[in-house]
Design a protein around this motif. Sequence first.
Motif, short mmCIF file in Angstrom:
data_model
loop_
_atom_site.label_atom_id
_atom_site.label_comp_id
_atom_site.label_asym_id
_atom_site.label_seq_id
_atom_site.Cartn_x
_atom_site.Cartn_y
_atom_site.Cartn_z
N ASP A 275 14.09 -78.32 18.02
CA ASP A 275 13.05 -77.51 17.35
C ASP A 275 12.38 -76.44 18.29
O ASP A 275 12.05 -75.47 18.40
CB ASP A 275 11.66 -78.24 16.48
CG ASP A 275 10.90 -77.51 15.93
OD1 ASP A 275 11.34 -76.73 15.00
OD2 ASP A 275 9.85 -77.28 16.30
N GLN A 276 12.10 -77.16 19.67
CA GLN A 276 11.57 -76.35 20.88
C GLN A 276 12.64 -75.18 21.18
O GLN A 276 12.18 -74.11 21.55
CB GLN A 276 10.94 -77.28 21.92
CG GLN A 276 10.08 -78.01 21.76
CD GLN A 276 9.71 -79.04 22.87
OE1 GLN A 276 10.66 -80.20 23.05
NE2 GLN A 276 8.78 -78.69 23.64
N LEU A 277 13.84 -75.49 21.10
CA LEU A 277 14.75 -74.53 21.51
C LEU A 277 14.88 -73.30 20.69
O LEU A 277 15.20 -72.20 20.93
CB LEU A 277 16.16 -75.20 21.69
CG LEU A 277 16.72 -75.99 23.04
CD1 LEU A 277 17.93 -76.43 22.69
CD2 LEU A 277 16.56 -75.09 24.15
N GLY A 278 14.80 -73.70 19.41
CA GLY A 278 14.60 -72.55 18.41
C GLY A 278 13.27 -71.75 18.40
O GLY A 278 13.23 -70.92 17.65
N GLN A 279 12.44 -71.86 19.22
CA GLN A 279 11.10 -71.08 19.15
C GLN A 279 11.40 -69.86 19.96
O GLN A 279 11.52 -69.75 21.30
CB GLN A 279 10.18 -71.96 20.04
CG GLN A 279 9.71 -73.18 19.39
CD GLN A 279 8.95 -73.07 18.01
OE1 GLN A 279 8.20 -72.19 17.63
NE2 GLN A 279 9.38 -74.03 17.00
N GLU A 280 11.49 -68.67 19.17
CA GLU A 280 12.00 -67.58 19.76
C GLU A 280 10.72 -66.74 20.25
O GLU A 280 9.63 -66.96 19.97
CB GLU A 280 12.56 -66.60 18.92
CG GLU A 280 13.94 -67.19 18.31
CD GLU A 280 14.94 -67.35 19.43
OE1 GLU A 280 14.94 -66.67 20.44
OE2 GLU A 280 16.16 -68.09 19.14
N GLY A 281 10.97 -65.82 21.06
CA GLY A 281 9.87 -64.84 21.72
C GLY A 281 9.53 -65.09 23.15
O GLY A 281 9.84 -66.28 23.78
#
Length: 329
Positions: free
Chosen positions: A86-92
Motif C-alpha cells: 500500500d505504501q508503494l502505491g502512494q503516488e506523487g
Amino acid sequence: MAGWPRRLGDDHRRRRGGRGRGTSSAAGSSWHTTVTSIAGIVSVLLVAAGLFYTNQANREQQRLAVQQQQLAVQQQVADRFARAVDQLGQEGAGKLSIRLGGIYSLQRLMRDSPADEPSIIEVLCAFIRNHAPAPRPAKTNRPSPPPNASPGDVRAAFVVLAHRPSPDDRANSRLDLPDTWLSLPHANLGDAHLSFTDLSFANLTSAHLSDADLSFANLTGAHLSDADLRGADLGIAQLRGADLRGAHLSDVNLRGADLRRADLRGAYLTGAYLRGANLDGANLTGAHLRFADLSDTDLSGASLHDADLRDARRDETTRLPGDVPTPSG
C-alpha cells in the motif's frame, strides 16, 4: 516308667502343633508379601499410564499452541506485506518518504520471511518497471544515458533487489527488469547479485560494483565510465558498445564477454581474465592490460594504441593487431 510313654506322646503332639502353627504363619506372611508386591506393581503401572496420557495431552496442547503461534506469525507477515505494498502505491513527489518506507519494509520482510522473498522480488521489479520504463523508440536507438538520475525510490528498490538475502535460490536468482532505463550514477552496488539482469543502456557511471556478480548480464550500451568493477564477475556478459572509459576492471572475470565496439580507453584491466572475449572494434587506447590473461582472445580488430601489454599472458590463440608487438610472457 508307666507315665513315660504318655509324656513322650504329649511332647510329640506339642511339637506337631508348634510346627503347624509356624507353617501357617509363614504361609500368611508370604501371601501378604506377594499381594503387597502386586499392588506396588499395579500402582507403578497406573502411575506410568497416567504420566503417559498426561504427556500426550501436554504434547497436543503444545502442538496446538505452536500451530496458533505460526498462524499468528503468518497473519502478521501478511499484514506487513499488505501495508508495504500500500505504501508503494502512494503516488506523487510528496509521498516519496512513504514509498521509501514501503521499500525498506519489504527488505526487512525478505529477511524475516524467506518464503515470501520471491513475491517481494516480483513486487519490487514491477515497481521499477512502472517507474523507470524505457521510452520509445527502442533502446537500440538510444546511445545516450538517461537524462536524469532515477528517482530515489527507484534507486532504493534496485539496491534492495541487488542485495536480496537469498540470490542463490532458484526462485530468487533473476531480476525481471526488461524495458527499463535506469540511471544510477555513484550507486553502491558492491557484492551485488545481478546475474542475467537486463541493464542495457543503464547509467552506472562511477558506480561501486566491486565483487558484483554480473555474469550473463545485458550491459549493452551501458555507461560504466570510472565505475569500480574490481573483482567482479562479468563472464559471458553482453557489453557491446558499453562505455568503460577509465573503469577499474582489475582481476575481473570477462571470460567469453561480448566487448565489441566497447570504449575501454584508459581502463584498468590489470590481471583481468579475458580468455575467449570478443573485442572486435573495441577501443583500448591507453588501457592497462598488464598481467591480463589474453589466451584465446581476439584483439585483431581492436585499437591498442599506447596500451600497456607488459607481462600479459597469451598463447598461440591470442590474436593481436598487426601493428602491435606480441606481449612478453
